[in-house]
Design a protein around this motif. Structure first.
Motif, PDB file in Angstrom:
ATOM      1  N   GLU A 101       0.829  -1.207   0.000  1.00 42.72           N
ATOM      2  CA  GLU A 101       0.000   0.000   0.000  1.00 42.72           C
ATOM      3  C   GLU A 101       0.865   1.259   0.000  1.00 42.72           C
ATOM      4  O   GLU A 101       1.822   1.369   0.762  1.00 42.72           O
ATOM      5  N   LEU A 102       0.511   2.201  -0.865  1.00 33.38           N
ATOM      6  CA  LEU A 102       1.145   3.515  -0.917  1.00 33.38           C
ATOM      7  C   LEU A 102       0.327   4.485  -0.083  1.00 33.38           C
ATOM      8  O   LEU A 102      -0.898   4.501  -0.165  1.00 33.38           O
ATOM      9  N   GLY A 103       1.014   5.299   0.709  1.00 34.14           N
ATOM     10  CA  GLY A 103       0.358   6.369   1.452  1.00 34.14           C
ATOM     11  C   GLY A 103       1.214   7.622   1.389  1.00 34.14           C
ATOM     12  O   GLY A 103       2.443   7.533   1.288  1.00 34.14           O
ATOM     13  N   TYR A 104       0.578   8.779   1.409  1.00 32.09           N
ATOM     14  CA  TYR A 104       1.317  10.044   1.359  1.00 32.09           C
ATOM     15  C   TYR A 104       0.452  11.174   1.898  1.00 32.09           C
ATOM     16  O   TYR A 104      -0.773  11.053   1.986  1.00 32.09           O
ATOM     17  N   TRP A 105       1.105  12.245   2.268  1.00 33.57           N
ATOM     18  CA  TRP A 105       0.424  13.487   2.624  1.00 33.57           C
ATOM     19  C   TRP A 105       1.371  14.647   2.318  1.00 33.57           C
ATOM     20  O   TRP A 105       2.584  14.482   2.302  1.00 33.57           O
ATOM     21  N   VAL A 106       0.789  15.799   2.035  1.00 31.87           N
ATOM     22  CA  VAL A 106       1.568  16.996   1.743  1.00 31.87           C
ATOM     23  C   VAL A 106       1.063  18.114   2.644  1.00 31.87           C
ATOM     24  O   VAL A 106      -0.147  18.294   2.819  1.00 31.87           O
ATOM     25  N   ALA A 107       1.996  18.866   3.210  1.00 29.02           N
ATOM     26  CA  ALA A 107       1.654  19.977   4.101  1.00 29.02           C
ATOM     27  C   ALA A 107       0.803  21.007   3.369  1.00 29.02           C
ATOM     28  O   ALA A 107       0.999  21.264   2.175  1.00 29.02           O
ATOM     29  N   LYS A 108      -0.131  21.598   4.076  1.00 27.50           N
ATOM     30  CA  LYS A 108      -1.090  22.535   3.480  1.00 27.50           C
ATOM     31  C   LYS A 108      -0.398  23.678   2.737  1.00 27.50           C
ATOM     32  O   LYS A 108      -0.871  24.107   1.682  1.00 27.50           O
ATOM     33  N   ASP A 109       0.714  24.176   3.250  1.00 28.12           N
ATOM     34  CA  ASP A 109       1.446  25.271   2.593  1.00 28.12           C
ATOM     35  C   ASP A 109       1.942  24.887   1.204  1.00 28.12           C
ATOM     36  O   ASP A 109       2.328  25.761   0.432  1.00 28.12           O
ATOM     37  N   HIS A 110       1.964  23.602   0.901  1.00 28.38           N
ATOM     38  CA  HIS A 110       2.521  23.128  -0.369  1.00 28.38           C
ATOM     39  C   HIS A 110       1.463  22.533  -1.301  1.00 28.38           C
ATOM     40  O   HIS A 110       1.799  21.957  -2.329  1.00 28.38           O
ATOM     41  N   TRP A 111       0.186  22.665  -0.936  1.00 23.68           N
ATOM     42  CA  TRP A 111      -0.883  22.158  -1.788  1.00 23.68           C
ATOM     43  C   TRP A 111      -0.932  22.940  -3.100  1.00 23.68           C
ATOM     44  O   TRP A 111      -0.639  24.135  -3.144  1.00 23.68           O
ATOM     45  N   GLY A 112      -1.330  22.272  -4.160  1.00 26.20           N
ATOM     46  CA  GLY A 112      -1.539  22.925  -5.449  1.00 26.20           C
ATOM     47  C   GLY A 112      -0.274  23.241  -6.222  1.00 26.20           C
ATOM     48  O   GLY A 112      -0.318  23.974  -7.211  1.00 26.20           O
ATOM     49  N   LYS A 113       0.847  22.692  -5.814  1.00 20.11           N
ATOM     50  CA  LYS A 113       2.130  22.985  -6.469  1.00 20.11           C
ATOM     51  C   LYS A 113       2.683  21.791  -7.243  1.00 20.11           C
ATOM     52  O   LYS A 113       3.805  21.842  -7.729  1.00 20.11           O
ATOM     53  N   GLY A 114       1.927  20.713  -7.318  1.00 23.14           N
ATOM     54  CA  GLY A 114       2.373  19.528  -8.054  1.00 23.14           C
ATOM     55  C   GLY A 114       3.310  18.620  -7.280  1.00 23.14           C
ATOM     56  O   GLY A 114       3.832  17.645  -7.836  1.00 23.14           O
ATOM     57  N   ILE A 115       3.515  18.912  -6.008  1.00 21.33           N
ATOM     58  CA  ILE A 115       4.447  18.115  -5.207  1.00 21.33           C
ATOM     59  C   ILE A 115       3.927  16.693  -4.998  1.00 21.33           C
ATOM     60  O   ILE A 115       4.681  15.726  -5.145  1.00 21.33           O
ATOM     61  N   ALA A 116       2.647  16.554  -4.672  1.00 23.92           N
ATOM     62  CA  ALA A 116       2.100  15.208  -4.425  1.00 23.92           C
ATOM     63  C   ALA A 116       2.193  14.343  -5.676  1.00 23.92           C
ATOM     64  O   ALA A 116       2.598  13.180  -5.607  1.00 23.92           O
TER      65      ALA A 116
END
Length: 190
Positions: A101-116
């Motif tokens: 299983e793959l799991g991930y999260w990205v900090a809110k300050d970095h949402w919408g930047k293509g990081i995920a």
């Protein structure tokens, strides 16, 4: 004579134009606790992801990730090294031991930047290279987490099915959408 200790950061396992993924370091404890301690982050995480996400929670996780064998959980950073989230694998056992299983999260300050998207794609490729017996990666997404569904679709994961009313988070019953990526679908894509 006083000696100075150099702050060392582990070498990344993956580098993209949007992020780098590397093993956790003790210096990640405080920024990780700050980034993960938001209701918006925990809303789509399993209940084992603590809230509030304290310094103690962060110390526990960093220690766990650093000492795991094999090491399968990593920190996502921006290209300049700023902690921006986490990504990892949960190995399975029994007859589905070749399906992780793959799991991930990205900090809110970095949402919408293509990081995920960048992290999930590069990390999935890394996982298939690193673990030759791995046949498939799977990700379960809470039914109303459309952002994560878009990330997985962009990366090449296929929405394989919906487990109706399969999960309950904070008293809210939701569907669980299952996404899968097969080794055969990524071979030769790097």
């Amino acid at each position: 004579m006083a000696t100075t200790t150099l702050k060392s950061t582990p070498e990344p396992i993956v580098v993209t134009d949007k992020c780098l993924i590397r093993p956790y370091a003790l210096s990640d404890v405080e920024p990780l606790a700050e980034a993960a301690n938001l209701p918006e982050i925990v809303a789509y995480m399993r209940n084992t992801f603590p809230h509030p996400y304290t310094i103690e929670s962060s110390k526990f996780w960093v220690d766990f990730a650093m000492n795991a064998d094999p090491m399968v959980n990593f920190i996502i950073c921006t290209p300049d090294g700023t902690p921006a989230g986490g990504i990892g694998l949960t190995p399975r056992k029994d007859v589905d031991y070749r399906n992780w299983e793959l799991g991930y999260w990205v900090a809110k300050d970095h949402w919408g930047k293509g990081i995920a998207t960048s992290a999930a794609k590069a990390f999935s490729l890394w996982a298939f290279k690193q673990f030759p017996d791995l046949l498939r990666l799977e990700a379960g997404v809470f039914g109303d987490n459309t952002a994560s569904m878009k990330v997985l679709s962009r990366v090449g994961y296929t929405a394989e099915g919906v487990k109706r009313h399969a999960i309950c988070k904070n008293g809210k019953v939701m569907d669980l959408v299952i996404f899968g990526l097969l080794r055969a679908e990524v071979e030769g894509l790097d």
